[in-house]
Design an enzyme around this catalytic site. Structure first.
Site, mmCIF file in Angstrom:
data_model
loop_
_atom_site.group_PDB
_atom_site.id
_atom_site.type_symbol
_atom_site.label_atom_id
_atom_site.label_comp_id
_atom_site.label_asym_id
_atom_site.label_seq_id
_atom_site.Cartn_x
_atom_site.Cartn_y
_atom_site.Cartn_z
ATOM 1 N N LEU A 1 -52.985 -19.237 -0.112
ATOM 2 C CA LEU A 1 -53.212 -20.057 1.072
ATOM 3 C C LEU A 1 -53.508 -21.484 0.626
ATOM 4 O O LEU A 1 -54.249 -21.693 -0.331
ATOM 5 C CB LEU A 1 -54.422 -19.479 1.803
ATOM 6 C CG LEU A 1 -54.568 -19.776 3.283
ATOM 7 C CD1 LEU A 1 -53.359 -19.254 4.048
ATOM 8 C CD2 LEU A 1 -55.844 -19.124 3.802
ATOM 9 N N GLY B 1 -39.309 -18.682 -9.421
ATOM 10 C CA GLY B 1 -38.934 -20.099 -9.346
ATOM 11 C C GLY B 1 -37.475 -20.400 -9.089
ATOM 12 O O GLY B 1 -36.971 -21.446 -9.498
ATOM 13 N N HIS C 1 -40.124 -19.717 3.732
ATOM 14 C CA HIS C 1 -40.510 -18.326 3.991
ATOM 15 C C HIS C 1 -39.260 -17.504 4.313
ATOM 16 O O HIS C 1 -38.405 -17.951 5.079
ATOM 17 C CB HIS C 1 -41.492 -18.277 5.172
ATOM 18 C CG HIS C 1 -41.946 -16.888 5.479
ATOM 19 N ND1 HIS C 1 -42.879 -16.224 4.701
ATOM 20 C CD2 HIS C 1 -41.573 -16.018 6.440
ATOM 21 C CE1 HIS C 1 -43.069 -15.012 5.189
ATOM 22 N NE2 HIS C 1 -42.296 -14.854 6.242
#
Ligand code: GRF
Length: 219
Positions: free
Chosen positions: A108, A28, A125
């Site tokens: 996903l 996180g 990403h």
């Protein structure tokens, strides 16, 4: 009951403020970057809820430390992925979320969420997409012998690490880099870029046409 609200207080929520929901599976640090940016006024929004598929995720601890509502949702307790994602939609909707951030969310995102939040889901990403999608992007970049990598923030669609690219930052890959050193170099940029992109979204500056994302009319 499969959804566990495990803490935090909703009394701090301000109905007039733009509301973000965060999905996170791990440590996180990107969630922390968002929290810090909100607390310093860089992002003019509030976090309505932090949801994790892992009840022990450090991300949930960070959220609780800042009195944010948290939910852990165990995918194993659902008959299928659609039911699991429908429950996530329910929590996000209950907390009046307007933008969903996948911040190290290792699943996903499927139809129920995509349909409920069209062009309202953002992922970060750790590579320059379309290079090195999927797991271990930094390891992939090193193994490939790439000289540059970086991070990508994109809208989420039905394919992994695929949706329209909002913003990217590159970093060099240096001789002697390890997965850890490259990861850390990229993370520094992630933590800078994510709040900036969120604020652009909050200010209504982003628009999407096909694969192209425009910021104030500029791709
Ligand atoms: C980041 O590298 C992000 O790009 C990727 O997962 C990692 C999450 O890190 N999707 P953290 O949990 O935010 O520290």
């Amino acid at each position: 009951m499969r959804l566990h609200g495990d803490g935090g207080s909703e009394s701090f929520m301000d109905a007039s403020k733009f509301t973000i929901g965060v999905l996170a599976s791990g440590r996180g640090t990107n969630l922390q970057a968002i929290i810090n940016a909100i607390e310093t006024g860089v992002v003019t929004a509030q976090i309505g809820v932090v949801i994790s598929d892992k009840k022990d995720a450090k991300a949930l601890e960070r959220a609780k430390e800042h009195n944010l509502p948290t939910f852990s949702v165990d995918p194993k307790t659902y008959p299928d992925r659609a039911a699991y994602d429908a429950s996530i939609v329910r929590v996000l909707t209950e907390h009046q979320v307007q933008l969903v951030i996948c911040a190290g969310y290792m699943r996903l995102v499927t139809h129920p969420i995509l349909e409920a939040f069209q062009n309202q889901i953002i992922n970060i990403h750790p590579s320059l997409l379309p290079a090195f999608p999927g797991l271990h992007a930094q390891r992939q970049a090193l193994a490939y012998g790439a000289k540059i990598s970086g991070c990508t923030i994109h809208f989420v669609d039905a394919e992994v690490d695929h949706g329209p690219i909002i913003s990217q930052v590159s970093v060099p890959i240096l001789e002697g880099d390890t997965e850890e050193s490259l990861t850390n170099r990229i993370l520094i940029e992630e933590h800078r870029l994510l709040p900036r992109v969120i604020q652009s979204y909050v200010e209504g500056k982003l628009s999407v046409e096909g694969r192209k994302v425009f910021q104030n009319g500029t791709p």
